[in-house]
Write a protein that holds these residues in place. Sequence first.
Motif, short mmCIF file in Angstrom:
data_model
loop_
_atom_site.label_atom_id
_atom_site.label_comp_id
_atom_site.label_asym_id
_atom_site.label_seq_id
_atom_site.Cartn_x
_atom_site.Cartn_y
_atom_site.Cartn_z
N MET A 1 0.83 -1.22 0.00
CA MET A 1 0.00 0.00 0.00
C MET A 1 0.86 1.26 0.00
SD MET A 1 -3.06 -0.86 -0.49
CE MET A 1 -3.89 0.67 -0.21
N PRO A 2 1.94 1.34 0.81
CA PRO A 2 2.77 2.55 0.73
C PRO A 2 3.34 2.77 -0.68
CG PRO A 2 3.28 1.35 2.73
CD PRO A 2 2.37 0.46 1.91
N THR A 3 3.70 1.70 -1.36
CA THR A 3 4.20 1.83 -2.73
C THR A 3 3.10 2.33 -3.66
OG1 THR A 3 5.87 0.12 -2.37
CG2 THR A 3 5.26 0.58 -4.65
N VAL A 4 1.89 1.80 -3.49
CA VAL A 4 0.75 2.27 -4.29
C VAL A 4 0.55 3.76 -4.06
CG1 VAL A 4 -1.77 2.15 -4.53
CG2 VAL A 4 -0.43 0.04 -4.40
N PHE A 5 0.63 4.21 -2.81
CA PHE A 5 0.43 5.63 -2.52
C PHE A 5 1.54 6.49 -3.16
CE2 PHE A 5 -1.93 4.23 1.49
CZ PHE A 5 -3.15 4.25 0.84
N ARG A 6 2.75 6.00 -3.17
CA ARG A 6 3.85 6.75 -3.80
C ARG A 6 3.65 6.84 -5.31
NH1 ARG A 6 9.08 4.09 -1.11
NH2 ARG A 6 10.17 5.48 -2.55
N ILE A 7 3.19 5.76 -5.91
CA ILE A 7 2.92 5.76 -7.35
C ILE A 7 1.77 6.74 -7.65
CG2 ILE A 7 2.01 4.38 -9.27
CD1 ILE A 7 3.65 2.00 -8.08
#
Length: 86
Positions: A45-51
Amino acid sequence: MKNLAQIITEQREKKQISQTQLATLSGINQAHISRIESGKSKPTMPTVFRICKALDIDPLILADVLAQEFRAFMGDNSSTRSKASV
């Protein structure tokens, strides 16, 4: 329904940026971006938010798809789950 990898790729291409540019904007390694877009890796989820921040899109778009993929995965592995809980 499109999967997460397809949506990320589509949104990146819509913004007319390369994987390398997305990597720079998001602070995520370009090789990891490539694995995510090819479906070989599922982002956290943190990676999704960064993307999402890098692509300037609503995180709920990708978070909802990720949640659906997770539910489908858990459904496929329900027999494994029930055995583990016994």
